[in-house]
Structure formats: C-alpha cells, structure tokens
Design a protein around this motif. Structure first.
Motif, PDB file in Angstrom:
ATOM      1  N   PRO A 150       0.790  -1.228   0.000  1.00  0.00           N
ATOM      2  CA  PRO A 150       0.000   0.000   0.000  1.00  0.00           C
ATOM      3  C   PRO A 150       0.820   1.275   0.000  1.00  0.00           C
ATOM      4  O   PRO A 150       0.317   2.341  -0.372  1.00  0.00           O
ATOM      5  CB  PRO A 150      -0.782  -0.106   1.313  1.00  0.00           C
ATOM      6  CG  PRO A 150       0.165  -0.839   2.215  1.00  0.00           C
ATOM      7  CD  PRO A 150       0.928  -1.795   1.343  1.00  0.00           C
ATOM      8  N   ASN A 151       2.087   1.179   0.429  1.00  0.00           N
ATOM      9  CA  ASN A 151       2.881   2.391   0.651  1.00  0.00           C
ATOM     10  C   ASN A 151       4.354   2.006   0.747  1.00  0.00           C
ATOM     11  O   ASN A 151       4.716   0.842   0.522  1.00  0.00           O
ATOM     12  CB  ASN A 151       2.420   3.111   1.925  1.00  0.00           C
ATOM     13  CG  ASN A 151       2.319   2.159   3.114  1.00  0.00           C
ATOM     14  OD1 ASN A 151       3.120   1.230   3.266  1.00  0.00           O
ATOM     15  ND2 ASN A 151       1.321   2.379   3.964  1.00  0.00           N
ATOM     16  N   GLU A 152       5.201   2.977   1.093  1.00  0.00           N
ATOM     17  CA  GLU A 152       6.639   2.692   1.156  1.00  0.00           C
ATOM     18  C   GLU A 152       7.001   1.717   2.267  1.00  0.00           C
ATOM     19  O   GLU A 152       7.932   0.930   2.134  1.00  0.00           O
ATOM     20  CB  GLU A 152       7.424   3.996   1.301  1.00  0.00           C
ATOM     21  CG  GLU A 152       7.460   4.822   0.019  1.00  0.00           C
ATOM     22  CD  GLU A 152       8.579   5.834   0.025  1.00  0.00           C
ATOM     23  OE1 GLU A 152       9.707   5.467  -0.373  1.00  0.00           O
ATOM     24  OE2 GLU A 152       8.326   6.976   0.449  1.00  0.00           O
ATOM     25  N   ARG A 153       6.279   1.765   3.366  1.00  0.00           N
ATOM     26  CA  ARG A 153       6.552   0.792   4.429  1.00  0.00           C
ATOM     27  C   ARG A 153       6.263  -0.625   3.936  1.00  0.00           C
ATOM     28  O   ARG A 153       7.003  -1.562   4.234  1.00  0.00           O
ATOM     29  CB  ARG A 153       5.708   1.111   5.665  1.00  0.00           C
ATOM     30  CG  ARG A 153       6.134   2.377   6.394  1.00  0.00           C
ATOM     31  CD  ARG A 153       5.417   2.526   7.721  1.00  0.00           C
ATOM     32  NE  ARG A 153       3.966   2.578   7.569  1.00  0.00           N
ATOM     33  CZ  ARG A 153       3.291   3.684   7.272  1.00  0.00           C
ATOM     34  NH1 ARG A 153       3.933   4.833   7.084  1.00  0.00           N
ATOM     35  NH2 ARG A 153       1.975   3.659   7.171  1.00  0.00           N
ATOM     36  N   GLY A 154       5.184  -0.767   3.201  1.00  0.00           N
ATOM     37  CA  GLY A 154       4.885  -2.068   2.630  1.00  0.00           C
ATOM     38  C   GLY A 154       5.945  -2.504   1.639  1.00  0.00           C
ATOM     39  O   GLY A 154       6.313  -3.684   1.585  1.00  0.00           O
ATOM     40  N   LEU A 155       6.450  -1.558   0.854  1.00  0.00           N
ATOM     41  CA  LEU A 155       7.519  -1.888  -0.092  1.00  0.00           C
ATOM     42  C   LEU A 155       8.775  -2.330   0.647  1.00  0.00           C
ATOM     43  O   LEU A 155       9.441  -3.291   0.227  1.00  0.00           O
ATOM     44  CB  LEU A 155       7.820  -0.696  -0.995  1.00  0.00           C
ATOM     45  CG  LEU A 155       8.959  -0.906  -1.993  1.00  0.00           C
ATOM     46  CD1 LEU A 155       8.643  -2.031  -2.967  1.00  0.00           C
ATOM     47  CD2 LEU A 155       9.259   0.386  -2.751  1.00  0.00           C
ATOM     48  N   ASP A 156       9.118  -1.656   1.722  1.00  0.00           N
ATOM     49  CA  ASP A 156      10.282  -2.058   2.521  1.00  0.00           C
ATOM     50  C   ASP A 156      10.150  -3.516   2.947  1.00  0.00           C
ATOM     51  O   ASP A 156      11.105  -4.307   2.839  1.00  0.00           O
ATOM     52  CB  ASP A 156      10.419  -1.176   3.762  1.00  0.00           C
ATOM     53  CG  ASP A 156      10.842   0.249   3.437  1.00  0.00           C
ATOM     54  OD1 ASP A 156      11.429   0.463   2.355  1.00  0.00           O
ATOM     55  OD2 ASP A 156      10.582   1.145   4.260  1.00  0.00           O
ATOM     56  N   ARG A 157       8.981  -3.883   3.430  1.00  0.00           N
ATOM     57  CA  ARG A 157       8.745  -5.260   3.871  1.00  0.00           C
ATOM     58  C   ARG A 157       8.838  -6.232   2.689  1.00  0.00           C
ATOM     59  O   ARG A 157       9.381  -7.341   2.810  1.00  0.00           O
ATOM     60  CB  ARG A 157       7.380  -5.370   4.537  1.00  0.00           C
ATOM     61  CG  ARG A 157       7.245  -4.567   5.823  1.00  0.00           C
ATOM     62  CD  ARG A 157       5.798  -4.467   6.279  1.00  0.00           C
ATOM     63  NE  ARG A 157       5.243  -5.759   6.652  1.00  0.00           N
ATOM     64  CZ  ARG A 157       3.938  -5.999   6.794  1.00  0.00           C
ATOM     65  NH1 ARG A 157       3.056  -5.023   6.554  1.00  0.00           N
ATOM     66  NH2 ARG A 157       3.509  -7.195   7.143  1.00  0.00           N
ATOM     67  N   ALA A 158       8.316  -5.826   1.537  1.00  0.00           N
ATOM     68  CA  ALA A 158       8.361  -6.683   0.359  1.00  0.00           C
ATOM     69  C   ALA A 158       9.795  -6.918  -0.101  1.00  0.00           C
ATOM     70  O   ALA A 158      10.188  -8.045  -0.433  1.00  0.00           O
ATOM     71  CB  ALA A 158       7.540  -6.069  -0.768  1.00  0.00           C
ATOM     72  N   LEU A 159      10.600  -5.855  -0.107  1.00  0.00           N
ATOM     73  CA  LEU A 159      11.996  -5.992  -0.542  1.00  0.00           C
ATOM     74  C   LEU A 159      12.778  -6.878   0.413  1.00  0.00           C
ATOM     75  O   LEU A 159      13.600  -7.696  -0.013  1.00  0.00           O
ATOM     76  CB  LEU A 159      12.634  -4.609  -0.665  1.00  0.00           C
ATOM     77  CG  LEU A 159      12.065  -3.710  -1.775  1.00  0.00           C
ATOM     78  CD1 LEU A 159      12.710  -2.331  -1.723  1.00  0.00           C
ATOM     79  CD2 LEU A 159      12.259  -4.337  -3.148  1.00  0.00           C
ATOM     80  N   ARG A 160      12.526  -6.731   1.718  1.00  0.00           N
ATOM     81  CA  ARG A 160      13.214  -7.590   2.694  1.00  0.00           C
ATOM     82  C   ARG A 160      12.839  -9.057   2.493  1.00  0.00           C
ATOM     83  O   ARG A 160      13.644  -9.959   2.748  1.00  0.00           O
ATOM     84  CB  ARG A 160      12.873  -7.162   4.125  1.00  0.00           C
ATOM     85  CG  ARG A 160      13.538  -5.877   4.572  1.00  0.00           C
ATOM     86  CD  ARG A 160      13.482  -5.721   6.084  1.00  0.00           C
ATOM     87  NE  ARG A 160      12.113  -5.648   6.590  1.00  0.00           N
ATOM     88  CZ  ARG A 160      11.434  -4.518   6.755  1.00  0.00           C
ATOM     89  NH1 ARG A 160      12.010  -3.337   6.439  1.00  0.00           N
ATOM     90  NH2 ARG A 160      10.202  -4.539   7.218  1.00  0.00           N
TER      91      ARG A 160
END
Length: 316
Positions: free
Chosen positions: A99-109
């Motif tokens: 949904p947002n950059e925090r979600g992207l951070d989790r996805a990349l990790r």
C-alpha cells in the motif's frame, strides 16, 4: 480441436472467432483478494497449501498476500511469515500487494519480485480505502513505484471503482482513463481495471476500453478484474476479450469481495472462467480438475460451499 479434459463432460468449442486471443493469462487473486475478506483469519498452513495447489494446477500468476498493516486487514497479518515459508514453483509469479513505502520495505526484505499497488478512480473510495484524497493517493504511490522499478521489481497497478462507486454512482470512462494514466506515468507494467462492486455490463466495459484506446492505451496492455454481484462477470470478461484484453483476474472458487466496499461480493470464479475459455478454444494452461479439487478442499476449510457454478457441478 477438442477441448475435452479427461474426466469432464464433453464441451463443444465454438468456431474460431476473429478477435479472440489464442491464449489468456489468468491472474489468480484468491489467496490475497479472496482471503482478505474472510470473517476470521485462515491458518497459515492452509494458506500455504492453497498457494501450492493453485500453482500446481497450472496458474501462471498467484497473488500471494498483502503487506497492508494488520490493523486494516487482520486476515493477512501473517504475510511476512507466509512469504518466508512459501515454496516458489519455477515459472510461477507470486505478486504481493503493497500500500505504501513501508509495505515496499517489507516486500523488498522478503525478496519479492512482483508487487501490486492500489488506487481508486473516485475521490470517496480513495478516502475510505486509503485514507487519502484522490490526488494524495497518487503522491503516496509515486515513490513506491519509482523505488520498486529501480530495484528491478515488476509493478502492477490496480485501479478500483472503474465502473461504479457505491457513494458516487456511475464513473465516467474519461475519469477512469485519466486515473489510469497517472499510474502508467509512474511506470507500472500493467493496469488492472476493477469493477469493485460488480455493476459493470458489457456495454459499459466496451465504453471504458474504447476510451483507453482513444487515449493511446490499447486493450491488449490492460487487465480486467470483475466481481459477480449482478451475475455479469463472465459476460463482461468475454466482451473484454473480444475487445483485445489478454489478462483476466479471477479467484479460485469465487472467493473474495472488498472489505472497504460493503456491496462488493465475490470475484469471478477461476473455474467458471476456465470452463468458458475451454468452450471458446482459448488456451490458458490450467488443469481444471485439479483447480476444482483445490476449491472444493478450500471450501471445506472455510466451512461453506464454493460459489463457483463449475465447482458445484463438478465437485463430488
């Protein structure tokens, strides 16, 4: 050419129809869009087996989960553990909604290679679903898409309320096109047009796709995502295929809805879509008996029968 599947009733494919694609990509959304609407969370082990069964049935894309804050979608609070334990089948894509950059951070990790972002074609649903204004939602998504593309991650853009909004009514095709253009300008690989509350009819589908064509976006680059609230999902899908669409979103067993739009009922059932495609002689790569068995198995775990007509007809 016969499309008979061993063990299934004989179907007679229609004569080849000009304009229909020789092959359709089925984008399976059941594990994410389907299970996010359950009244209580499904066990992680069941989710993992569901994903594996869908991939084994030949679905090329299986949307795995969503990295939305658990406060908003508690049914998918186990997303990171699921991704850590998910066995990836070669050749299958496992997109994740962020949904947002925090979600992207989790996805990349988590090592995710495919993500999807979500926007609304209407002001009211943007506020209810994303807690942002119509313009603010795009400002929020722009850095998400930019970072994902820079990291080599494929990005899909979901656009909701493309045919009708329960608060605003009918949505003009030109507004849908303008909203989609803002996602395309960010760099999404594909735009999926969502009939979030299931009010679309074939004529409306043609009007929206024609508006995209006039704006320079051919239907072959788009996907469609129909809900079956008024029983129109299959007819809308056939209309979209005849207009040039080559990717169709669907959910095994017809699971799903939208937790932020109370009038939204289930998605187009993947089994019903496959049955129609077989009758048209359109290739898709899915093993229908295996898929029916998967949805029957999941229905048992959810404690209710599948809404798919094909599952009801073929499951023992």
């Amino acid at each position: 050419m016969s499309t008979r599947t061993p063990g299934l009733p004989q179907t007679v494919p229609a004569p080849e129809e000009e304009g229909l694609p020789p092959r359709v990509t089925i984008w399976e959304v059941g594990p994410r869009d389907g299970l996010q609407n359950e009244s209580r969370p499904v066990d992680l082990a069941v989710k993992l087996e569901f994903l594996e069964r869908l991939a084994a049935a030949g679905l090329p894309v299986v949307e795995a989960t969503s990295l939305v804050h658990p406060k908003w979608v508690p049914q998918l609070a186990d997303a990171e553990e699921l991704l850590a334990r998910l066995p990836r089948r070669p050749g299958v894509r496992y997109p994740v909604l962020v949904p947002n950059e925090r979600g992207l951070d989790r996805a990349l990790r988590a090592g995710v290679e495919d993500i999807a972002v979500f926007a609304s074609a209407t002001e009211t649903f943007a506020r209810r679903n994303l807690n942002r204004s119509f313009d603010e939602q795009f400002a929020m998504l722009e850095p998400v898409v930019a970072r994902a593309v820079a990291e080599g991650v494929r990005v899909r853009g979901y656009l909701s309320m493309c045919f009708g909004d329960p608060w605003e009514g009918a949505v003009p095709p030109e507004r849908v096109v303008a909203s989609g253009a803002r996602l395309a300008e960010m760099g999404v690989d594909q735009l999926s047009l969502g009939d979030t509350i299931g009010v679309a009819t074939p004529g409306h589908v043609l009007a929206v796709l024609a508006a995209f064509e006039r704006a320079g976006t051919p239907a072959v680059t788009l996907a469609v995502h129909f809900h079956d609230t008024y029983g129109q999902a299959l007819s809308n899908t056939l209309t979209a295929l005849r207009a040039g669409v080559r990717t169709v979103d669907s959910s095994a067993g017809g699971l799903g809805g939208c937790p932020f739009a109370g009038s939204a009922t289930g998605n187009l059932a993947t089994e019903d879509l496959v049955w129609m495609l077989d009758g048209l002689g359109v290739r898709h790569g899915v093993d229908l008996p295996a898929l029916v068995e998967t949805s029957r198995w999941m229905a048992e775990r959810l404690g209710r029968p599948s809404v798919s007509r094909v599952v009801a007809a073929l499951a023992p």
